[in-house]
Write a protein that holds these residues in place. Structure first.
Motif, mmCIF file in Angstrom:
data_model
loop_
_atom_site.group_PDB
_atom_site.id
_atom_site.type_symbol
_atom_site.label_atom_id
_atom_site.label_comp_id
_atom_site.label_asym_id
_atom_site.label_seq_id
_atom_site.Cartn_x
_atom_site.Cartn_y
_atom_site.Cartn_z
ATOM 1 N N UNK A 105 0.835 -1.215 0.000
ATOM 2 C CA UNK A 105 0.000 0.000 0.000
ATOM 3 C C UNK A 105 0.866 1.260 0.000
ATOM 4 N N UNK A 106 1.991 1.245 0.701
ATOM 5 C CA UNK A 106 2.894 2.400 0.675
ATOM 6 C C UNK A 106 3.491 2.584 -0.718
ATOM 7 N N UNK A 107 3.873 1.484 -1.337
ATOM 8 C CA UNK A 107 4.408 1.553 -2.697
ATOM 9 C C UNK A 107 3.364 2.118 -3.656
ATOM 10 N N UNK A 108 2.141 1.620 -3.570
ATOM 11 C CA UNK A 108 1.069 2.097 -4.452
ATOM 12 C C UNK A 108 0.876 3.600 -4.315
ATOM 13 N N UNK A 109 0.787 4.075 -3.099
ATOM 14 C CA UNK A 109 0.574 5.516 -2.871
ATOM 15 C C UNK A 109 1.739 6.347 -3.393
ATOM 16 N N UNK A 110 2.952 5.895 -3.117
ATOM 17 C CA UNK A 110 4.139 6.641 -3.556
ATOM 18 C C UNK A 110 4.209 6.705 -5.084
ATOM 19 N N UNK A 111 3.982 5.586 -5.745
ATOM 20 C CA UNK A 111 4.028 5.542 -7.206
ATOM 21 C C UNK A 111 2.904 6.390 -7.798
ATOM 22 N N UNK A 112 1.693 6.244 -7.274
ATOM 23 C CA UNK A 112 0.561 7.029 -7.783
ATOM 24 C C UNK A 112 0.839 8.528 -7.679
ATOM 25 N N UNK A 113 1.365 8.962 -6.548
ATOM 26 C CA UNK A 113 1.663 10.391 -6.362
ATOM 27 C C UNK A 113 2.734 10.854 -7.349
ATOM 28 N N UNK A 114 3.788 10.068 -7.506
ATOM 29 C CA UNK A 114 4.883 10.431 -8.415
ATOM 30 C C UNK A 114 4.396 10.485 -9.871
ATOM 31 N N UNK A 115 3.608 9.518 -10.277
ATOM 32 C CA UNK A 115 3.094 9.512 -11.649
ATOM 33 C C UNK A 115 2.132 10.678 -11.879
ATOM 34 N N UNK A 116 1.274 10.972 -10.902
ATOM 35 C CA UNK A 116 0.350 12.114 -11.014
ATOM 36 C C UNK A 116 1.140 13.414 -11.208
ATOM 37 N N UNK A 117 2.177 13.602 -10.410
ATOM 38 C CA UNK A 117 2.989 14.817 -10.488
ATOM 39 C C UNK A 117 3.711 14.944 -11.823
ATOM 40 N N UNK A 118 4.145 13.827 -12.380
ATOM 41 C CA UNK A 118 4.958 13.864 -13.596
ATOM 42 C C UNK A 118 4.173 13.693 -14.892
ATOM 43 N N UNK A 119 3.024 13.032 -14.821
ATOM 44 C CA UNK A 119 2.237 12.800 -16.036
ATOM 45 C C UNK A 119 1.027 13.722 -16.131
#
Length: 175
Positions: free
Chosen positions: A54-68
């Protein structure tokens, strides 16, 4: 170091195009190692020390949202979890796997039961729904929006079982 698969929703569909080298780079920016992509539909394999999906999912989702600039629902599985998904007995039907962030609750199970038909039937796994389609997926009345209706507000992504099996063979231990 644990090896994970990120199953991303909406990559290279619906106007959201991203080259796989850029996607790999975004994961490397998070300091994940040995990053690979598998087919251009949002399957990213990587190593990292974090043990919480769940921590990985949140971190990746936030990073992708910011960059994409758009939301990318992310579903993390270990290779062992994916291997378990592939152990379901084959049938004559086409099989698709609906990946969820959590197990389907009673309300979701009831929604799936209400849309089951001669064409579409369902079984439940840990955090997956197995969708058996008699005939071609595009012939299913659920093809466009049925699964979204059944999952409600719970994010999901769908993969053909063939893709999941290929991921396990290519990146797993192969047995």
């Amino acid at each position: 170091m644990p090896r994970y698969v990120a199953l991303l929703r909406g990559i290279n569909v619906g106007g959201h195009r991203i080259k796989m080298d850029k996607l790999r780079g975004l994961f490397e920016e998070l300091e994940y190692t040995d990053v690979s992509t598998f087919i251009a539909s949002g399957n990213v394999i990587f190593n990292c020390t974090t043990r919480s999906s769940s921590k990985l999912e949140k971190r990746i989702e936030q990073h992708l949202q910011e960059n994409l600039g758009y939301e990318v629902a992310t579903f993390i599985r270990t290779l062992d979890e994916l291997k378990a998904v592939t152990l379901l007995e084959p049938s004559d039907d086409s099989l698709y796997v609906v990946f969820l962030p959590v197990a389907a609750d009673a309300a979701m199970r009831n929604r799936f039961a209400s849309i089951q038909s001669a064409t579409d039937r369902f079984r439940f796994g840990k955090r997956e729904v197995y969708w058996f389609v008699r005939g071609r997926l595009t012939e299913s009345p659920l093809f466009v929006a049925g699964i979204t209706k059944a999952t409600g507000s719970v994010p999901n992504t769908v993969r053909n079982i063939t893709t999941v099996r290929k991921l396990v063979v290519k990146y797993g231990d192969g047995d």
